[in-house]
Design a protein around this motif. Structure first.
Motif, short mmCIF file in Angstrom:
data_model
loop_
_atom_site.label_atom_id
_atom_site.label_comp_id
_atom_site.label_asym_id
_atom_site.label_seq_id
_atom_site.Cartn_x
_atom_site.Cartn_y
_atom_site.Cartn_z
N THR A 67 0.84 -1.20 0.00
CA THR A 67 0.00 0.00 0.00
C THR A 67 0.87 1.25 0.00
OG1 THR A 67 -1.81 -1.12 1.18
CG2 THR A 67 -1.77 1.30 1.27
N PHE A 68 1.91 1.24 0.85
CA PHE A 68 2.73 2.45 0.96
C PHE A 68 3.71 2.62 -0.18
CE2 PHE A 68 0.79 3.01 5.01
CZ PHE A 68 0.77 4.39 5.13
N VAL A 69 4.03 1.56 -0.89
CA VAL A 69 4.81 1.72 -2.12
C VAL A 69 3.98 2.52 -3.12
CG1 VAL A 69 5.71 0.48 -4.14
CG2 VAL A 69 6.25 -0.34 -1.84
N ILE A 70 2.69 2.18 -3.19
CA ILE A 70 1.80 2.90 -4.11
C ILE A 70 1.57 4.33 -3.64
CG2 ILE A 70 -0.55 2.97 -5.06
CD1 ILE A 70 -0.51 -0.09 -5.03
N VAL A 71 1.41 4.52 -2.32
CA VAL A 71 1.25 5.87 -1.78
C VAL A 71 2.45 6.73 -2.17
CG1 VAL A 71 1.19 7.24 0.35
CG2 VAL A 71 -0.28 5.22 0.13
N TRP A 72 3.64 6.19 -2.02
CA TRP A 72 4.87 6.92 -2.36
C TRP A 72 4.90 7.28 -3.85
CZ3 TRP A 72 8.81 9.50 -0.29
CH2 TRP A 72 9.95 9.74 -1.06
N ARG A 73 4.53 6.31 -4.69
CA ARG A 73 4.59 6.53 -6.13
C ARG A 73 3.51 7.47 -6.65
NH1 ARG A 73 5.35 0.23 -8.00
NH2 ARG A 73 7.54 -0.01 -7.41
N LYS A 74 2.34 7.44 -6.01
CA LYS A 74 1.19 8.14 -6.59
C LYS A 74 0.68 9.30 -5.74
CE LYS A 74 -0.41 4.26 -9.33
NZ LYS A 74 -1.59 3.47 -9.76
N ALA A 75 1.43 9.70 -4.74
CA ALA A 75 0.96 10.76 -3.84
C ALA A 75 0.59 12.04 -4.58
CB ALA A 75 2.02 11.05 -2.78
N GLU A 76 1.29 12.34 -5.68
CA GLU A 76 0.99 13.57 -6.41
C GLU A 76 -0.40 13.54 -7.05
OE1 GLU A 76 2.89 10.78 -9.34
OE2 GLU A 76 3.32 11.43 -7.27
N MET A 77 -1.00 12.34 -7.14
CA MET A 77 -2.34 12.22 -7.72
C MET A 77 -3.44 12.49 -6.70
SD MET A 77 -1.68 8.79 -9.99
CE MET A 77 -3.32 8.79 -10.69
N PHE A 78 -3.07 12.58 -5.43
CA PHE A 78 -4.08 12.83 -4.40
C PHE A 78 -4.68 14.22 -4.55
CE2 PHE A 78 -4.89 14.73 -0.15
CZ PHE A 78 -6.04 14.00 0.17
N ASP A 79 -6.02 14.28 -4.45
CA ASP A 79 -6.74 15.55 -4.54
C ASP A 79 -7.68 15.64 -3.35
OD1 ASP A 79 -8.31 17.74 -5.10
OD2 ASP A 79 -8.68 17.21 -7.20
N SER A 80 -7.36 16.53 -2.42
CA SER A 80 -8.14 16.64 -1.19
C SER A 80 -9.57 17.14 -1.44
CB SER A 80 -7.44 17.58 -0.20
OG SER A 80 -7.33 18.88 -0.76
N ARG A 81 -9.83 17.67 -2.64
CA ARG A 81 -11.20 18.12 -2.95
C ARG A 81 -12.10 16.93 -3.28
NH1 ARG A 81 -9.35 22.08 -7.62
NH2 ARG A 81 -8.17 20.16 -7.97
N LYS A 82 -11.49 15.81 -3.65
CA LYS A 82 -12.26 14.64 -4.04
C LYS A 82 -12.37 13.59 -2.94
CE LYS A 82 -11.16 15.03 -8.97
NZ LYS A 82 -10.51 14.38 -10.12
N ALA A 83 -11.38 13.53 -2.06
CA ALA A 83 -11.40 12.51 -1.00
C ALA A 83 -10.46 12.92 0.12
CB ALA A 83 -10.96 11.16 -1.57
#
Length: 197
Positions: A67-83
Motif C-alpha cells: 500500500t505504501f509503495v503505491i502511496v509513495w509513487r502516486k501521492a501527487e495524484m491525491f486531490d483533497s477536494r475529491k477525497a
C-alpha cells in the motif's frame, strides 16, 4: 514492524486536515519525513483492517508495505477536494486486498463489483445483510460438495480459519488444503448459481 514516532507527538493528534496536508506535501516534495509520518499513522490501522478481513499477520504486513509503495509513487495524484487522505489510502489498500485474494482464488462471490462495494469500511469486512444472505446460500450448497471439500469450506467460511490452521487441524499438508480449497470454491461457485434462497 516497529512503529515509532521520533517527534514525540501523538500520532492520534493528527486530524483529517493534517493527514490531507501531509499527503499533498508528500506528492509535491517527496519528503521521507512526511512519508514516515503517514506510515506511522496508517500502518497499524491498515494492518488491523487486513487482519479483520481474514489475512494472516505476515500477509497483512506485506499488504501494508505494498500500500505504501503505491502511496509513495502516486501521492501527487491525491486531490483533497475529491477525497480525504484516509479514504484515498484505504481505497488503495482495499484494491490491493481484492487483487491479492482474487489471485489466491479465495472468493465465494461471482460479482467482483460487489466486493468493490462491500469491502469498504475500516471497521467491517462485509455488510451484515449480504454476509447473512451468502451464508444461507453456502449452507444449502455445502451438502452437494464432497465431504473433504465441504469440511475445508466450513472451517474457512464459518470458523474463519486460515489455510495453515486448517492444515494443522485436519493434519493435512498445506498444499493439499489449498488444492482442495481451490476445487471446492470452483465447484461451489457453480452450485451457488443454481441455489435459491
Amino acid at each position: 514492524m516497529q512503529l515509532q514516532n521520533n517527534d514525540g507527538e501523538s500520532e492520534n493528534s493528527l486530524t483529517s486536515a493534517d493527514l490531507s496536508a501531509l499527503l499533498q506535501s508528500l506528492g509535491q516534495e517527496r519528503s521521507r519525513q512526511t512519508f514516515r509520518q503517514l506510515f506511522e499513522f496508517f500502518a497499524p490501522r491498515l494492518k488491523t483492517y487486513f487482519l479483520k478481513g481474514g489475512a494472516t499477520s505476515e500477509l497483512s504486513e506485506e499488504l501494508v508495505q505494498e500500500t505504501f509503495v503505491i502511496v509513495w509513487r502516486k501521492a501527487e495524484m491525491f486531490d483533497s477536494r475529491k477525497a480525504s487522505a484516509s479514504t484515498w489510502i484505504y481505497t488503495i489498500a482495499r484494491n490491493l486486498r481484492i487483487d491479492r485474494f482474487r489471485k489466491e482464488r479465495r472468493y465465494l462471490y461471482k460479482d467482483d463489483q460487489f466486493f468493490a462495494n462491500a469491502l469498504v469500511g475500516e471497521e467491517t469486512q462485509f455488510d451484515d445483510h449480504h454476509q447473512s444472505q451468502l451464508s444461507e446460500r453456502v449452507k444449502k450448497a455445502l451438502p452437494l460438495l464432497p465431504a473433504e471439500q465441504s469440511t475445508i469450506i466450513k472451517l474457512a467460511f464459518y470458523e474463519d480459519a486460515s489455510h495453515s490452521k486448517i492444515a494443522q487441524y485436519l493434519q493435512l499438508p498445506l498444499g493439499t488444503v489449498k488444492s482442495r480449497m481451490r476445487l471446492a470454491l470452483g465447484r461451489l461457485r457453480k452450485l451457488l448459481e443454481g441455489v435459491d434462497l
